[in-house]
Design a protein around this motif. Structure first.
Motif, PDB file in Angstrom:
ATOM      1  N   LEU A 133       1.259  -1.264  -0.037  1.00 27.41           N
ATOM      2  CA  LEU A 133       0.047  -0.099   0.084  1.00 27.41           C
ATOM      3  C   LEU A 133       1.012   1.738   0.057  1.00 27.41           C
ATOM      4  CD1 LEU A 133      -0.343   1.237   3.298  1.00 27.41           C
ATOM      5  CD2 LEU A 133      -1.355  -0.208   3.483  1.00 27.41           C
ATOM      6  N   MET A 134       2.346   1.265   0.507  1.00 24.90           N
ATOM      7  CA  MET A 134       2.657   1.955   0.708  1.00 24.90           C
ATOM      8  C   MET A 134       3.526   2.786  -1.230  1.00 24.90           C
ATOM      9  SD  MET A 134       2.307   4.005   3.377  1.00 24.90           S
ATOM     10  CE  MET A 134       4.172   4.820   2.822  1.00 24.90           C
ATOM     11  N   ASP A 135       3.532   1.643  -1.933  1.00 22.17           N
ATOM     12  CA  ASP A 135       4.359   1.398  -2.989  1.00 22.17           C
ATOM     13  C   ASP A 135       3.421   3.010  -3.607  1.00 22.17           C
ATOM     14  OD1 ASP A 135       5.849   0.049  -3.467  1.00 22.17           O
ATOM     15  OD2 ASP A 135       4.713  -1.348  -4.490  1.00 22.17           O
ATOM     16  N   VAL A 136       1.900   3.438  -4.210  1.00 22.61           N
ATOM     17  CA  VAL A 136       1.411   4.419  -4.541  1.00 22.61           C
ATOM     18  C   VAL A 136       1.638   6.473  -3.628  1.00 22.61           C
ATOM     19  CG1 VAL A 136      -0.848   3.960  -3.248  1.00 22.61           C
ATOM     20  CG2 VAL A 136      -0.841   5.705  -5.297  1.00 22.61           C
ATOM     21  N   ILE A 137       1.431   6.103  -3.460  1.00 21.49           N
ATOM     22  CA  ILE A 137       2.231   6.793  -1.874  1.00 21.49           C
ATOM     23  C   ILE A 137       3.995   7.289  -1.797  1.00 21.49           C
ATOM     24  CG2 ILE A 137       2.795   8.326   0.367  1.00 21.49           C
ATOM     25  CD1 ILE A 137       0.397   7.610  -0.434  1.00 21.49           C
ATOM     26  N   GLU A 138       4.990   6.608  -1.698  1.00 19.95           N
ATOM     27  CA  GLU A 138       6.426   6.702  -2.133  1.00 19.95           C
ATOM     28  C   GLU A 138       6.303   6.862  -3.931  1.00 19.95           C
ATOM     29  OE1 GLU A 138       8.174   6.659  -0.159  1.00 19.95           O
ATOM     30  OE2 GLU A 138       6.868   5.990   1.348  1.00 19.95           O
ATOM     31  N   ASN A 139       5.970   6.773  -4.539  1.00 19.66           N
ATOM     32  CA  ASN A 139       5.899   6.977  -6.191  1.00 19.66           C
ATOM     33  C   ASN A 139       5.002   8.033  -6.605  1.00 19.66           C
ATOM     34  OD1 ASN A 139       8.230   4.807  -5.998  1.00 19.66           O
ATOM     35  ND2 ASN A 139       6.149   3.479  -6.146  1.00 19.66           N
ATOM     36  N   ALA A 140       4.078   8.628  -6.239  1.00 18.01           N
ATOM     37  CA  ALA A 140       3.441   9.777  -6.092  1.00 18.01           C
ATOM     38  C   ALA A 140       3.633  11.159  -6.442  1.00 18.01           C
ATOM     39  CB  ALA A 140       2.749   9.940  -5.031  1.00 18.01           C
ATOM     40  N   ARG A 141       3.717  11.048  -7.972  1.00 13.64           N
ATOM     41  CA  ARG A 141       3.865  13.115  -8.616  1.00 13.64           C
ATOM     42  C   ARG A 141       2.631  13.523  -8.470  1.00 13.64           C
ATOM     43  NH1 ARG A 141       7.421  10.095  -7.334  1.00 13.64           N
ATOM     44  NH2 ARG A 141       9.652  10.171  -8.175  1.00 13.64           N
ATOM     45  N   LEU A 142       2.508  14.238  -7.865  1.00 18.81           N
ATOM     46  CA  LEU A 142       0.401  14.895  -8.223  1.00 18.81           C
ATOM     47  C   LEU A 142       1.113  16.290  -8.558  1.00 18.81           C
ATOM     48  CD1 LEU A 142      -1.151  13.757  -5.259  1.00 18.81           C
ATOM     49  CD2 LEU A 142      -1.743  13.598  -7.195  1.00 18.81           C
ATOM     50  N   PRO A 143       0.714  17.003  -9.176  1.00 17.91           N
ATOM     51  CA  PRO A 143       0.943  18.196  -9.577  1.00 17.91           C
ATOM     52  C   PRO A 143       0.410  19.794  -8.559  1.00 17.91           C
ATOM     53  CG  PRO A 143      -1.549  17.058 -10.929  1.00 17.91           C
ATOM     54  CD  PRO A 143      -0.845  16.346 -10.356  1.00 17.91           C
ATOM     55  N   ALA A 144       0.954  20.600  -8.330  1.00 16.58           N
ATOM     56  CA  ALA A 144       1.033  21.630  -7.056  1.00 16.58           C
ATOM     57  C   ALA A 144      -0.313  22.413  -7.575  1.00 16.58           C
ATOM     58  CB  ALA A 144       2.393  22.244  -6.584  1.00 16.58           C
ATOM     59  N   THR A 145      -1.760  21.734  -7.702  1.00  8.70           N
ATOM     60  CA  THR A 145      -3.339  22.395  -8.340  1.00  8.70           C
ATOM     61  C   THR A 145      -3.423  23.803  -6.994  1.00  8.70           C
ATOM     62  OG1 THR A 145      -3.186  20.741  -9.649  1.00  8.70           O
ATOM     63  CG2 THR A 145      -4.903  22.693  -9.551  1.00  8.70           C
ATOM     64  N   PRO A 146      -3.687  25.040  -7.951  1.00 12.36           N
ATOM     65  CA  PRO A 146      -4.239  25.600  -6.484  1.00 12.36           C
ATOM     66  C   PRO A 146      -5.031  25.403  -6.503  1.00 12.36           C
ATOM     67  CG  PRO A 146      -3.913  26.507  -8.908  1.00 12.36           C
ATOM     68  CD  PRO A 146      -3.142  25.291  -8.819  1.00 12.36           C
TER      69      PRO A 146
END
Length: 304
Positions: A133-146
């Protein structure tokens, strides 16, 4: 799969996906007595079993209100890391009489290995995350959307004014996919994770770009909710409910903007607060109507 454009994703068009509060298949009338011993009739939400197969392998039986089983099945497999977004799905078959939905793919999957490693979560009806379950958190690349606070207030107000199964019969959670202050897709179910999975399945089926979207839920902001939102690639998660400590920790690690207790004029941002643009004059924000507030929230506010 086709790419939905902002023009086709219209508020009035897509909101038809929400459960119809008047649909007799989704809620039924039940007679009882109230606190004064008087006879009363109330509506209660229907739930039914849905068994999900991936090819010939039985995966899980879920309790659900029964609408959009194809989206629920696809979203569940994606959010549980049993299918990847790029995995080709050759078909989804649903049998209403048997309560069975089958997702078919010809691609090789490692779901057997994932089934051996599972984590029980705090989700309704004992939610489960398969695999690491930590794979998705460690590899997250979310945009810094305002996120403008004017969008947030307008969005929550629109959601509260929309007829829903929650307002009709209760005992249900709602989730909304939105862009800026515009609700796009509204799903409800007896388990908050089911409502999330329906939207995930809808996004996958219609190839929706998550980068500029907001995810709203009536459910608690737990680790499971954060993980699923991050897996869907949505950068902002909003709830009218509260947080768990691990949910906050994971949101901060993944770069997810996390906002809870969003009721009326109030909200609390515990992750991604630097992305908020405070452009709304609170004097023009209406208080939340008592009809939309839960008993715990009303009691807390009355005590202040």
């Amino acid at each position: 799969m086709r790419r939905e454009t902002d023009r086709t994703m219209d508020f009035l068009d897509e909101y038809r996906l929400r459960p119809d509060p008047a649909d007799p298949r989704l809620s039924v009338a039940v007679t009882g007595v109230n606190e004064a011993g008087e006879p009363v009739e109330t509506r209660v939400t229907v739930e039914r079993a849905l068994t999900l197969f991936l090819n010939s392998r039985e995966i899980v039986t879920m309790m659900t209100i029964g609408d959009h089983p194809e989206y629920l099945a696809l979203g569940y497999l994606l959010n549980q890391n049993m299918l990847r977004p790029e995995t080709p799905v050759t078909g989804i078959d649903y049998d209403d009489d048997l309560g069975v939905v089958v997702v078919r793919t010809e691609a090789e999957t490692d779901f057997e290995e994932k089934l051996r490693k599972r984590t029980q979560t705090s989700g309704c009806a004992q939610g489960t995350i398969f695999g690491d379950l930590m794979d998705v958190i460690e590899n997250a690349r979310l945009p810094a959307t305002p996120l403008r606070t004017s969008w947030l207030y307008a969005l929550t107000h629109k959601i509260n004014q929309t007829p829903s199964l929650y307002l009709e019969s209760g005992a249900i959670h709602g989730c909304v996919l939105a862009r800026e202050d515009r609700p796009l897709v509204y799903m409800e179910d007896v388990g908050r994770h089911n409502a999330v999975d329906k939207i995930a399945g809808y996004m996958q089926h219609h190839a929706i770009d998550p980068a500029d979207k907001i995810f709203y839920t009536t459910g608690r902001l737990t680790s499971e909710m954060v993980i699923k939102t991050v897996r869907m690639g949505i950068p902002v998660l909003v709830s009218r409910s509260g947080f768990t400590a691990w949910g906050v920790e994971l949101a901060r690690k993944a770069g997810l903007t996390l906002i809870g207790r969003a009721r009326g004029k109030r909200f609390v941002a515990l992750a991604g607060a630097g992305r908020l643009i405070f452009d709304q004059d609170l004097a023009y924000v209406p208080d939340e109507g008592a009809r939309h507030r839960r008993k715990g929230a009303r009691a807390a506010e009355d005590a202040e």
